[in-house]
Design a protein around this motif. Structure first.
Motif, PDB file in Angstrom:
ATOM      1  N   ARG A 175       0.833  -1.205   0.000  1.00  0.00           N
ATOM      2  CA  ARG A 175       0.000   0.000   0.000  1.00  0.00           C
ATOM      3  C   ARG A 175       0.872   1.262   0.000  1.00  0.00           C
ATOM      4  O   ARG A 175       0.538   2.254  -0.650  1.00  0.00           O
ATOM      5  CB  ARG A 175      -0.937  -0.013   1.201  1.00  0.00           C
ATOM      6  CG  ARG A 175      -1.997   1.094   1.169  1.00  0.00           C
ATOM      7  CD  ARG A 175      -2.924   0.972  -0.035  1.00  0.00           C
ATOM      8  NE  ARG A 175      -3.626  -0.291  -0.108  1.00  0.00           N
ATOM      9  CZ  ARG A 175      -4.783  -0.535   0.476  1.00  0.00           C
ATOM     10  NH1 ARG A 175      -5.386   0.394   1.174  1.00  0.00           N
ATOM     11  NH2 ARG A 175      -5.367  -1.721   0.330  1.00  0.00           N
TER      12      ARG A 175
ATOM     13  N   LEU B  29      -2.204  -3.380   7.659  1.00  0.00           N
ATOM     14  CA  LEU B  29      -2.958  -2.478   6.800  1.00  0.00           C
ATOM     15  C   LEU B  29      -3.859  -1.557   7.620  1.00  0.00           C
ATOM     16  O   LEU B  29      -4.029  -0.370   7.308  1.00  0.00           O
ATOM     17  CB  LEU B  29      -3.798  -3.313   5.827  1.00  0.00           C
ATOM     18  CG  LEU B  29      -4.156  -2.687   4.481  1.00  0.00           C
ATOM     19  CD1 LEU B  29      -2.924  -2.247   3.719  1.00  0.00           C
ATOM     20  CD2 LEU B  29      -4.969  -3.674   3.654  1.00  0.00           C
TER      21      LEU B  29
ATOM     22  N   GLN C 187      -5.453   4.045   3.474  1.00  0.00           N
ATOM     23  CA  GLN C 187      -6.466   2.996   3.512  1.00  0.00           C
ATOM     24  C   GLN C 187      -7.561   3.229   2.481  1.00  0.00           C
ATOM     25  O   GLN C 187      -8.218   2.287   2.042  1.00  0.00           O
ATOM     26  CB  GLN C 187      -7.079   2.911   4.908  1.00  0.00           C
ATOM     27  CG  GLN C 187      -6.087   2.453   5.967  1.00  0.00           C
ATOM     28  CD  GLN C 187      -6.782   1.942   7.212  1.00  0.00           C
ATOM     29  OE1 GLN C 187      -7.874   1.393   7.123  1.00  0.00           O
ATOM     30  NE2 GLN C 187      -6.153   2.120   8.356  1.00  0.00           N
TER      31      GLN C 187
END
Length: 477
Positions: free
Chosen positions: A361, A392, A400
């Motif tokens: 991410r 995460l 996110q």
């Protein structure tokens, strides 16, 4: 005791006392001569009673030839201590600037009158030191030094290594350097590294954010001011940042924010290598290397007459482009591990790294705030996470909220109907979007970049790429 023996005893005691006094005098002479400050003593008639070696060096006088002579007769300027003989009022730590045909002196000066029991001044003890020595001592305590070196630049990407190589070559010379790049790419780290790798590493490093200086105080902050030059000024005046950086490096961040009139004075300072304080006419020589930085396109600003073209060329003798973080994604794991170790150690937290999902991410995020944003994000994560490996769910909201690529491709409910119009290239669509937003914002570049979600340097680059003319016009309601 017989008279002869008594006389002999008195003679021995007198000789011992004379020897002791002579020894004490030699000790005092050695102490005075080895004081690093200049020390001068003159009597009521202005005749030199003592001049130590440091004073002789500063004033270009031979101490042994000066004692017994009138102080004023050996100088080509009027001694500032002369009025004390009449007034009996001394002073302490006064800044003294002397320009005469044979001397340029910039000193911190103290004069103490010595009075007899009737209150009459019989001598003056004058001590002084060069301003450069004062600044070196002050720099050790006020943080005017560079902490970062090239070893602190984390990354192995080709884009970063090119910038580091250029910066190392620049450090070997004396030319002015301009660092160009978006906010948060580490311009001050580069500036400090260049300073520490240069021959000026032992000198001061003074950093100024030009955008943070109040408009009415910019000139006095940079160049200093003379006594009584404006309301609220200190009565003894004050040196500016350029004087404080003499012998070292001055870093002007966001130089694009300097007003045009201050740009003109800065250009003169760089050309003449001297500073004229606000409210004064005397030039003070300085020896400064300038490193400047901007996150705006100064060449485009000069075409719009928002930045002086001659100053741009004077500052940009060596220009170095610093890559944005999105241009060196391979460095993200290195930076992440470095910041994790740094803040886990500072906060005594057992956080050791990122899970593969969380690291992926980080790679997908655009990082508009660059390395600074990454560091801030990791500091926040280390403070809040309860996991040894960052998950995460530990990431900030902006990370996110990223939509996974192709996440909805198989869902027929998420199918987007495309209107039946002639297809256009991405290049054409981008140009139309930029022109439309510029017109809507009245060609306000700052507002346009913010609404488009890109930085101003990126917008300027795209304006050049698409051949868009920047105009002035009313902003749409």
């Amino acid at each position: 005791m017989k008279p002869v023996a008594l006389l002999w005893q008195i003679a021995l005691e007198t000789a011992a006392l004379v020897d002791a006094q002579a020894h004490q005098l030699r000790e005092q002479q050695a102490i005075v001569d080895h004081i690093t400050d200049g020390l001068l003593v003159v009597d009521r008639d202005g005749v030199v009673k003592h001049l130590n070696a440091a004073a002789g060096r500063i004033l270009s006088l031979v101490p042994a030839e000066s004692v017994g002579r009138k102080f004023s007769e050996m100088l080509d300027f009027e001694p500032i201590i002369a009025p004390i003989l009449a007034s009996g009022v001394g002073y302490q730590d006064r800044e003294l600037i002397i320009d005469s045909p044979r001397r340029h002196l910039h000193l911190i000066d103290t004069a103490v009158p010595i009075e007899d029991r009737h209150g009459r001044v019989i001598s003056i003890v004058n001590s002084f030191r060069e301003i450069q020595r004062v600044r070196k001592v002050a720099d050790k305590f006020n943080g005017s030094h560079a902490r970062y070196t090239f070893a602190d630049l984390i990354g192995q990407s080709e884009a970063l290594l090119r910038a580091v190589d250029a910066a190392k070559k620049a450090a070997r010379g004396f030319a002015n350097v301009m660092l160009l790049g978006e906010s948060g790419v580490g311009k001050e780290v580069f500036a400090q590294a260049i300073h520490n790798a240069s021959e000026r590493a032992d000198g001061p490093f003074v950093a100024i954010n030009c955008a943070a200086l109040p408009r009415d105080l910019i000139e006095s902050e940079l160049f200093g001011y003379a006594p009584g030059s404006f309301t609220g000024a200190r009565k003894e005046g004050r040196p500016g940042k350029f004087e404080a950086a003499s012998g070292g490096t001055i870093f002007l961040d966001e130089i694009s924010e300097l007003p045009i009139d201050v740009q003109a004075k800065l250009l003169r300072v760089l050309q003449e290598r001297e500073v004229v304080r606000v409210g004064d006419s005397r030039g003070i020589p300085i020896d400064v290397r300038l490193i400047s930085a901007s996150n705006r396109d100064l060449r485009a600003m000069s075409r719009l007459r928002e930045f002086r073209e001659d100053l741009y060329y004077r500052c940009n003798v060596i220009g170095i482009n610093l890559p944005a973080l999105r241009e060196r994604p391979s460095d993200i794991p290195l930076l992440t591990n470095y910041f994790i170790a740094k803040y886990a150690g500072l906060l005594s937290r057992n956080v050791f790294g990122f899970s593969p999902e969380a690291l992926e991410r980080l790679h997908r995020y655009n990082w508009p705030g660059n390395v600074r944003e990454l560091e801030n994000a990791i500091e926040r994560i280390v403070n809040l996470t309860e996991h040894p490996l960052v998950q995460l769910s530990d990431l900030p909201d902006e990370l996110q909220d990223l939509v996974a690529p192709m996440a909805h491709a198989a869902d027929p409910q998420n199918t987007i109907s495309v209107p039946a119009v002639a297809p256009r290239s991405l290049h054409e669509v981008e140009r139309e979007a930029i022109v439309a937003m510029l017109q809507h914002c009245g060609f306000n570049v700052t507002a346009t970049a913010r609404r488009l979600g890109i930085s101003k340097p990126t917008l300027y680059a795209k304006v050049r790429e698409h051949g868009i003319t920047l105009e002035r016009g009313p902003r749409a309601e």
